[in-house]
Design an enzyme around this catalytic site. Structure first.
Site, mmCIF file in Angstrom:
data_model
loop_
_atom_site.group_PDB
_atom_site.id
_atom_site.type_symbol
_atom_site.label_atom_id
_atom_site.label_comp_id
_atom_site.label_asym_id
_atom_site.label_seq_id
_atom_site.Cartn_x
_atom_site.Cartn_y
_atom_site.Cartn_z
ATOM 1 C CG ASP A 1 6.329 -6.155 -5.226
ATOM 2 O OD1 ASP A 1 6.289 -5.929 -3.999
ATOM 3 O OD2 ASP A 1 5.530 -5.660 -6.041
ATOM 4 C CG HIS B 1 2.323 -7.305 -3.886
ATOM 5 N ND1 HIS B 1 0.962 -7.479 -3.877
ATOM 6 C CD2 HIS B 1 2.579 -6.491 -4.938
ATOM 7 C CE1 HIS B 1 0.416 -6.807 -4.885
ATOM 8 N NE2 HIS B 1 1.386 -6.196 -5.534
ATOM 9 C CD GLU C 1 7.853 -2.586 -5.276
ATOM 10 O OE1 GLU C 1 6.635 -2.418 -5.493
ATOM 11 O OE2 GLU C 1 8.711 -2.572 -6.183
ATOM 12 C CD GLU D 1 3.098 -0.924 -4.270
ATOM 13 O OE1 GLU D 1 2.017 -1.378 -4.699
ATOM 14 O OE2 GLU D 1 4.210 -1.406 -4.550
ATOM 15 C CG HIS E 1 4.100 1.884 -7.525
ATOM 16 N ND1 HIS E 1 2.736 2.041 -7.649
ATOM 17 C CD2 HIS E 1 4.319 0.548 -7.458
ATOM 18 C CE1 HIS E 1 2.161 0.850 -7.642
ATOM 19 N NE2 HIS E 1 3.090 -0.072 -7.534
#
Length: 382
Positions: free
Chosen positions: A183, A185, A209, A235, A285
């Site tokens: 991730d 982020h 991700e 997400e 998610h």
């Protein structure tokens, strides 16, 4: 049947539950929240409630359109999260009235189980490796971990090497006996994402991700063109219209809509169908609570392209409450070999311990994500 009351409960660790009551005594539960903005979403829920009181809860599609289209200004994380939780609760009511799990109302099962993955935290490679060992003992073989700490817009090779070293040690420790997603982020700028993805390719992560922020989605196809690693995102997209643009542009292999952010079950089922048409897979998610997870599972079991399900058991955010602390029927969420089975009780299939919810809501924390700064004191993406 008419809707008579909507109640919200802010809860630890960073959740919010919603209860919709009806004049016939049937109750539905939902989970509308934006992590760090619970009070704002709560206000939106009660504003939308003005459209719902006195209405027939079985008219889910019509009520969804009213909540979305009745306001001239629409969309975005707050309103779509409020709609999401209400939508979940309406499906819960419908299933209870018809004595059927939600997946049955949506056409029935397309699979018998769905693989779950677990988040693994830790600041050092040894901590991450220890965490994976513990989770493997209870059946997990698929994980997600941070791909990096904060990175500057253009950062040095030491920062890149630190991120790659963690991944290298994990792959060396476990070989191909585990799979893991990384991730980013949204912490990584497009120039640094190009560098970092290239360096990570030899370690064959399952996916990367949010390689860049959703606001920089035009880079998804460009980054995908330079790597064999599947890219995942979603997400921070909140409607089928957000996902439409990403699917048309290409580059994303795994869509990750959040059932508590992107309009709920009604909207995410449409998103899943759109993704299937583009040969894009689905991995909802869900670092949230049990109602959000239940909603995800119902989508997983009716969507052919669903491949993975995130869940928050043991996640480092869960301070003050764990995933199933407010659930009576914990056994229904048991995993076998790292897989969830379909929930079979009517509605969403979650029996909420309302007394415990009320008690814990009295001292709910106002969770905020950390504020990070770079070495020069400019704000860093968390």
């Amino acid at each position: 049947m008419k809707i008579t009351k909507i109640t919200t409960y802010r809860l630890p660790p960073r959740w919010m539950f919603l209860k919709i009551e009806t004049d016939e005594g049937v109750v539905g539960w939902g989970e509308p929240v934006i992590e760090g903005r619970a009070r704002t979403v709560e206000a939106a829920v009660h504003e939308l409630g003005d459209y719902l009181i006195g209405q027939d809860p079985s008219r889910i599609n019509d009520l969804w359109q009213v909540m979305y289209r009745a306001g001239f200004y629409r969309g975005g994380p707050i309103l779509m999260s409020a709609i999401a939780g209400i939508d979940q609760a309406l499906w819960d009511i419908k299933g209870k009235v018809l004595n059927s799990p939600v997946w049955q109302l949506m056409g029935g099962l397309v699979r018998d189980k769905i693989k779950a993955y677990s988040w693994v935290g830790g600041d050092r490679p040894a901590n991450v490796i220890d965490g994976i060992k513990i989770l493997r003992e209870i059946g997990f073989d698929t994980f997600k971990l941070n791909g990096c700490e904060e990175l500057g817009l253009i950062d040095n090779s030491r920062a890149v090497d630190a991120a790659v070293n963690t991944v290298a040690q994990i792959r060396e420790a476990f070989g191909n006996q585990i799979e893991f997603g990384l991730d980013f982020h949204g912490r990584v700028s497009a120039p640094m994402a190009k560098v970092l993805i290239k360096e990570l390719e030899p370690y064959r992560p399952l996916f990367i991700e949010e390689p860049v922020l959703a606001e920089q989605a035009e880079y998804y196809p460009k980054l995908a063109a330079q790597t064999h690693i599947p890219l995942a995102a979603g997400e921070r997209m909140f409607s089928r219209f957000d996902f439409k643009r990403v699917l048309e542009a290409g580059g994303i292999s795994i869509l990750q809509p959040d059932l508590s952010h992107a309009g709920g079950i009604t909207e995410c089922y449409k998103i899943a169908g759109m993704a299937e048409a583009y040969d894009v897979t689905l991995a909802p998610h869900c670092p949230l609570g049990p109602i959000a997870l239940a909603a995800c599972l119902h989508i997983d079991f009716v969507s052919y392209n669903a491949v993975l399900q995130e869940q928050s058991m043991g996640i480092h955010y869960n301070k003050g409450a764990e995933l199933l602390d407010f659930v009576k029927n914990k056994e229904d969420f048991s995993m076998v070999g790292g897989f969830f089975k379909p929930l079979t009780k009517p509605g969403l299939g979650v029996e909420i311990d309302e007394a415990k919810v009320i008690e814990f809501s009295k001292n709910a924390p106002d969770w905020r994500n950390p504020l990070w700064r770079h070495e020069d004191n400019s704000v860093a993406e968390w």
